[in-house]
Design an enzyme around this catalytic site. Structure first.
Site, PDB file in Angstrom:
ATOM      1  N   GLY B  68       0.822  -1.214   0.102  1.00  0.00           N
ATOM      2  CA  GLY B  68      -0.038   0.066   0.186  1.00  0.00           C
ATOM      3  C   GLY B  68       0.895   1.145  -0.145  1.00  0.00           C
ATOM      4  O   GLY B  68       1.997   1.276   0.012  1.00  0.00           O
ATOM      5  N   THR B  71       1.042   8.607   2.943  1.00  0.00           N
ATOM      6  CA  THR B  71       1.227   9.841   2.779  1.00  0.00           C
ATOM      7  C   THR B  71       2.778  10.299   2.285  1.00  0.00           C
ATOM      8  O   THR B  71       2.915  10.885   1.289  1.00  0.00           O
ATOM      9  CB  THR B  71       1.016  10.617   4.048  1.00  0.00           C
ATOM     10  OG1 THR B  71      -0.075  10.136   4.594  1.00  0.00           O
ATOM     11  CG2 THR B  71       0.825  12.063   3.795  1.00  0.00           C
ATOM     12  N   TYR B  72       3.587   9.449   3.168  1.00  0.00           N
ATOM     13  CA  TYR B  72       5.000   9.861   2.806  1.00  0.00           C
ATOM     14  C   TYR B  72       5.853   8.467   2.583  1.00  0.00           C
ATOM     15  O   TYR B  72       7.105   8.350   2.520  1.00  0.00           O
ATOM     16  CB  TYR B  72       5.645  10.678   3.946  1.00  0.00           C
ATOM     17  CG  TYR B  72       5.900  10.037   5.174  1.00  0.00           C
ATOM     18  CD1 TYR B  72       7.329   9.600   5.651  1.00  0.00           C
ATOM     19  CD2 TYR B  72       4.699   9.744   6.073  1.00  0.00           C
ATOM     20  CE1 TYR B  72       7.298   9.236   6.805  1.00  0.00           C
ATOM     21  CE2 TYR B  72       4.922   8.924   7.268  1.00  0.00           C
ATOM     22  CZ  TYR B  72       6.393   9.068   7.516  1.00  0.00           C
ATOM     23  OH  TYR B  72       6.584   8.116   8.747  1.00  0.00           O
ATOM     24  N   ILE B  74       5.913   4.107   0.738  1.00  0.00           N
ATOM     25  CA  ILE B  74       5.247   2.899   0.222  1.00  0.00           C
ATOM     26  C   ILE B  74       5.513   1.845   1.046  1.00  0.00           C
ATOM     27  O   ILE B  74       6.610   1.766   1.400  1.00  0.00           O
ATOM     28  CB  ILE B  74       5.847   2.827  -1.249  1.00  0.00           C
ATOM     29  CG1 ILE B  74       5.551   4.073  -2.175  1.00  0.00           C
ATOM     30  CG2 ILE B  74       5.134   1.742  -1.860  1.00  0.00           C
ATOM     31  CD1 ILE B  74       6.078   4.052  -3.586  1.00  0.00           C
ATOM     32  N   VAL B  75       4.521   1.150   1.127  1.00  0.00           N
ATOM     33  CA  VAL B  75       4.721  -0.169   2.169  1.00  0.00           C
ATOM     34  C   VAL B  75       4.991  -1.344   1.182  1.00  0.00           C
ATOM     35  O   VAL B  75       4.004  -1.641   0.524  1.00  0.00           O
ATOM     36  CB  VAL B  75       3.570  -0.080   3.330  1.00  0.00           C
ATOM     37  CG1 VAL B  75       3.990  -1.337   4.137  1.00  0.00           C
ATOM     38  CG2 VAL B  75       3.822   1.182   3.804  1.00  0.00           C
ATOM     39  N   ASP B 188      -0.662  11.489  17.336  1.00  0.00           N
ATOM     40  CA  ASP B 188      -1.471  11.126  16.376  1.00  0.00           C
ATOM     41  C   ASP B 188      -2.399   9.808  16.553  1.00  0.00           C
ATOM     42  O   ASP B 188      -2.371   8.959  15.525  1.00  0.00           O
ATOM     43  CB  ASP B 188      -0.862  10.853  15.114  1.00  0.00           C
ATOM     44  CG  ASP B 188      -1.617  11.241  13.655  1.00  0.00           C
ATOM     45  OD1 ASP B 188      -2.807  11.615  13.921  1.00  0.00           O
ATOM     46  OD2 ASP B 188      -1.310  10.809  12.793  1.00  0.00           O
TER      47      ASP B 188
HETATM   48  N1  LIG Z   1       3.710  -2.962   9.238  1.00  0.00           N
HETATM   49  C1  LIG Z   1       2.693  -2.861   8.445  1.00  0.00           C
HETATM   50  N2  LIG Z   1       1.999  -3.952   8.145  1.00  0.00           N
HETATM   51  C2  LIG Z   1       1.275  -4.306   7.121  1.00  0.00           C
HETATM   52  N3  LIG Z   1       0.704  -3.211   6.716  1.00  0.00           N
HETATM   53  C3  LIG Z   1       1.321  -1.732   6.928  1.00  0.00           C
HETATM   54  C4  LIG Z   1       2.344  -1.713   7.907  1.00  0.00           C
HETATM   55  N4  LIG Z   1       2.729  -0.538   8.136  1.00  0.00           N
HETATM   56  C5  LIG Z   1       1.735   0.312   7.174  1.00  0.00           C
HETATM   57  N5  LIG Z   1       0.882  -0.520   6.528  1.00  0.00           N
HETATM   58  C6  LIG Z   1       0.227  -0.211   5.614  1.00  0.00           C
HETATM   59  O1  LIG Z   1       0.634   0.588   4.311  1.00  0.00           O
HETATM   60  C7  LIG Z   1      -0.136   1.769   4.393  1.00  0.00           C
HETATM   61  C8  LIG Z   1       0.817   2.820   3.944  1.00  0.00           C
HETATM   62  O2  LIG Z   1       1.392   3.119   5.371  1.00  0.00           O
HETATM   63  P1  LIG Z   1       1.600   4.511   5.964  1.00  0.00           P
HETATM   64  O3  LIG Z   1       2.591   5.283   5.039  1.00  0.00           O
HETATM   65  O4  LIG Z   1       1.944   4.322   7.236  1.00  0.00           O
HETATM   66  O5  LIG Z   1       0.094   5.143   5.644  1.00  0.00           O
HETATM   67  P2  LIG Z   1      -0.604   6.157   6.390  1.00  0.00           P
HETATM   68  O6  LIG Z   1      -0.218   7.403   5.916  1.00  0.00           O
HETATM   69  O7  LIG Z   1      -2.055   5.711   6.062  1.00  0.00           O
HETATM   70  O8  LIG Z   1      -0.371   5.861   7.805  1.00  0.00           O
HETATM   71  C9  LIG Z   1      -1.183   1.887   5.403  1.00  0.00           C
HETATM   72  O9  LIG Z   1      -2.618   1.933   4.838  1.00  0.00           O
HETATM   73  C10 LIG Z   1      -1.177   0.741   6.375  1.00  0.00           C
HETATM   74  O10 LIG Z   1      -2.170   0.145   6.506  1.00  0.00           O
END
Ligand SMILES: Nc1ncnc2c1ncn2[C@@H]1O[C@H](COP(=O)(O)OP(=O)(O)O)[C@@H](O)[C@H]1O
Ligand SMILES: [Zn+2]
Ligand SMILES: [Zn+2]
Lengths: 368, 404
Positions: B68, B71-72, B74-75, B188
């Site tokens: 996914g 904001t800043y 890519i996971v 937050d």
């Molecule tokens: N440790 C993780 N395991 C699985 N999914 C994750 C993890 N960290 C973040 N994600 C998913 O990846 C997406 C992007 O993460 P993040 O940049 O933290 O997003 P946000 O700006 O929504 O907090 C989020 O929607 C989150 O649900």
């Protein structure tokens, strides 16, 4: 073990008896064929039984082997199991470690976790075997033992139960075999007896002289067959009954042992819910001291713009003191140095720590 | 504490780093950031070593598919090279030239605080390394079961009761307590930053807005915490505040878990304040001494003043939590931050020991679907978000507007 060959009437030879001279008293096996050697798992120095009696009967004493001097107790001397004393020692250490780290595979979520655990235990064992970081390793072992006392006991019980169960199972199987053999033997005896009886019947018949020999023989054969069939069915039945009896015993065992034991930990009343999740509660701020006197803080305590937002000088004091004393990497002296001499010498470290944080070099962008 | 030792070469701040920290930070310092003055203090050996360490770290992990986009960052889903069965989340921070040093402050904060805080209810940071183009990568614990927001919203698919709410709140409470015990403000807290592990454990994530408790007289920004979860003192522009801000957020999450919809969903900051006045009570000098001195305080018409709500109100709306639960909720939503209970007091409350017992984490309702569905979810979510961090904080607002 019990059937070791006995030569020349000497004590059965066991590992360790190969060297025939006691390193302590120098007496020789040749002159004293019943001499036996013993070792103590403290140091694994071998000596003869009479030396052990002589030296350790009056209480713990230092090992007589030159350069050792470890304190040994008589009760711990025992016969050697393995010829190589290094192996003897390794086995002892392994047994000891395994007695503490006795987790079971089913306690782990995955094979990987289980393997990781085994590897860790092996590292620990290896340290002890090789004499690497022995003190720390022993400490670890001991800490683990103390922390997991209940679990270790439970697993040990489980294990011995399993051993007992498998022993019971084994015994049951042996008993079954014995019954089977006995039944077979009885059968044989019966058969022989019947044949014997049959033959006598024929002789009787012939002696009475009614009917020809052939007819008599045929008739008596029938009788024998009938009898033996009936007997065979009866024997079969009793054999089955015996087997069923044993099977029941074996089936009942796990119900009352393994399974029961395994279920006990789950049915133990749940521990009380700990809102802190097992984390230690450090002293609260207010335990520290209610008020750290420092003129520099006065305004932060009274200015509504600061207090109404919830800013808490007490929290700051707690942090400053924690950082100063907890060694979180803050070097108070370095911080105080180069700062205008705001800190009077006699204020002491707590106040110094508090004051030291107030850099006051204007607003930083709320970065960190 | 004023300047982070993580990213700068400020010599005065570097001496604050302990030896062990320094070892691990060296990697990051050299490979991750461009020092402000543009030149490394000790080029050559030190840097080579740092680069090698960084490469070693990088080599240990393999990125798989994208999970996914936030904001800043890519996971990605990832795994240990040495163990293909391991599951990790690798968060690649987008490079943004707008940021000082080309590095997002959010990422720096996230690294700094996650590194310091190791707790079962706080997402674990396993490693940090930089990839090509100086991209910062955080290797995080993989949390496959979505977040609390997804569970709250799925009112058709997921049913839960007080025991579940208590379990989730308990885990949130531990996380916040642990942060505060270590003098870190999260700033937050909201359902969507509470991620869920495979075993049901809730983990506080996204430390992009976190910071240490401030020193006296050092103002902080009040533009933190997503609006719906923002306490009145921040809405009034307070620049000096405490862990009480996070406790308010916890209170609103608690309320939301029970209501299954956001408790105070303001469209603007002023609207948010209005909702607080109407729902909880109007802040006054009587119930909150000194409040009128706050920079952004809004004077209310005396006649329109709404007295702080009593137990009956809370019992009528949150009765399922029981009277003891309602008592806890009320103490978390006290207007005056000094009267609000602390995170420690939250955990010391008698609600935890009163009936019902919190559900065991393994038995908590879970969002089904596995990684496939999660990926879909994240894609959808990622699409909504654009721009910098400010947008993220305001995201709820846009969302709320679209809804109303
Ligand atoms: N440790 C993780 N395991 C699985 N999914 C994750 C993890 N960290 C973040 N994600 C998913 O990846 C997406 C992007 O993460 P993040 O940049 O933290 O997003 P946000 O700006 O929504 O907090 C989020 O929607 C989150 O649900
Ligand atoms: Zn001897
Ligand atoms: Zn010895």
């Amino acid at each position: 073990m019990s059937r070791a060959p006995v030569r020349n009437g000497a004590a059965p030879r066991r590992p360790g008896d190969e060297d025939d001279i006691c390193p302590v008293c120098k007496s020789s096996r040749y002159l004293n064929p019943s001499m036996r050697f013993l070792v103590n798992p403290e140091c694994y120095h071998k000596m003869c039984e009479s030396c052990v009696d002589r030296i350790f009967s009056h209480g713990p004493a230092p090992c007589p082997v030159a350069g050792c001097a470890r304190t040994l107790r008589k009760a711990r001397f025992r016969r050697q199991t393995f010829e190589d004393l290094h192996i003897e020692r390794e086995v002892d250490i392994r047994r000891r470690v395994a007695g503490v780290f006795n987790k079971r595979e089913e306690e782990f979520e995955s094979l990987r976790d289980w393997n990781n655990y085994l590897e860790e235990v092996e590292n620990l064992t290896w340290n002890l075997l090789q004499g690497v970081e022995v003190k720390e390793t022993e400490k670890k072992l001991d800490a683990y033992r103390r922390q997991n006392e209940a679990e270790i006991k439970q697993n040990a019980a489980l294990e011995s139960q399993e051993i007992a169960d498998s022993e019971a199972q084994f015994a049951a199987q042996k008993e079954q075999a014995r019954l089977r053999r006995e039944a077979a033997r009885n059968e044989e005896l019966d058969e022989r007896r019947e044949k014997e009886e049959g033959r006598r019947e024929i002789i009787d018949m012939m002696a009475k002289g009614d009917g020809d020999a052939d007819a008599i023989a045929r008739e008596s054969q029938k009788v024998i067959l009938k009898k033996s069939t009936a007997r065979r069915t009866a024997a079969e039945k009793s054999r089955q009954q015996a087997a069923a009896k044993v099977d029941n015993g074996a089936a009942a065992a796990p119900l009352f042992s393994i399974q029961g034991l395994k279920r006990i930990p789950q049915s133990v009343p749940e521990k009380e819910y700990d809102p802190f999740g097992g984390y230690a509660i450090k002293p609260a701020y207010y335990y520290l001291r209610d008020h750290y006197e420092h003129s520099w803080l006065d305004n932060a305590r009274s200015d509504a713009q600061i207090t109404a937002g919830g800013y808490d000088v007490g929290e700051y004091c707690a942090r400053a003191i924690m950082e100063a004393s907890g060694g979180l990497g803050v070097f108070i002296e370095d911080e105080i140095e180069g700062r205008e001499k705001r800190v009077e010498k006699e204020v002491g470290t707590a106040s110094a720590a508090i004051a030291s944080g107030g850099g006051g070099e204007g607003v930083d962008g709320d970065v960190l | 504490m004023a300047v982070s030792p993580v990213v700068t070469y400020d010599t005065t701040s570097n001496i604050k780093v302990t030896a062990t920290k320094a070892k691990s930070l060296a990697v990051r310092t050299n490979s991750v950031s461009n020092p402000r003055n543009g030149s490394l203090p000790e080029p050559g050996k030190g840097q080579e070593l740092a680069e090698r360490l960084n490469d070693e770290t990088k080599q240990r992990y393999v990125k798989d598919k994208k999970l996914g986009e936030g904001t800043y960052a890519i996971v990605y889903l990832g795994h240990l090279r040495a163990d293909p069965s391991s599951l990790l989340a690798i968060k690649k921070i987008k490079v943004n030239t707008e940021y000082r040093d080309g590095l997002s402050m959010d990422a720096i904060r996230e690294v700094k605080y996650l590194q310091e805080l190791s707790h079962p209810n706080i997402i674990a940071l396993h490693a940090v390394f930089s990839s090509k183009n100086q991209n910062l990568n955080l290797v995080l614990e993989y949390l496959p079961l979505g977040d609390l927001e997804m569970l709250i919203k799925d009112s058709e698919g997921i049913r839960y009761g007080t025991a579940e709410v208590k379990a989730w709140m308990g885990m949130l409470g531990r996380a916040v307590w642990f942060c505060h015990e270590n003098f870190v403000l999260h700033r937050d807290i909201k359902p969507n930053n509470l991620l869920i592990a495979a075993d049901g454990e809730v983990k506080l994530a996204d430390f992009g807005l976190a910071r240490s408790f401030s020193d006296p007289y050092r103002p902080m920004t009040y533009q933190v915490i997503t609006r719906w979860y923002r306490p009145p003192e921040l809405l009034f522009g307070a620049r000096f505040y405490s862990g009480a801000v996070d406790v308010w957020s916890m209170g609103t999450v608690f309320a939301e878990l029970i209501l299954r919809s956001p408790f105070l969903a303001g469209n603007t900051d002023v609207h948010q304040l209005e909702l607080i006045c109407n729902t909880i009570g109007t802040p006054t000098e009587e119930n909150w001494p000194g409040v009128s001195k706050l920079e952004g305080f809004l004077k209310y018409d005396k006649a329109a003043t709404i007295p702080v709500r009593g137990r009956e109100f809370y019992l009528s709306r949150f009765g399922t939590a029981g009277p003891v639960g309602v008592d806890l909720l009320m103490s978390m939503l006290a207007l005056d931050p000094r009267k609000r209970c602390t995170a420690r007091q939250v955990l010391e409350h008698k609600w935890w020991s009163s009936d019902p017992r919190p559900t065991a984490k393994e038995d908590l309702p879970k969002k089904g679907g596995g990684p496939e569905r999660m990926g879909e979810d994240l894609k959808r979510k990622g699409g909504e978000i654009e721009g910098g961090r400010g947008d993220n904080v305001a995201r709820k607002l846009n969302f709320g507007l679209a809804k109303s």
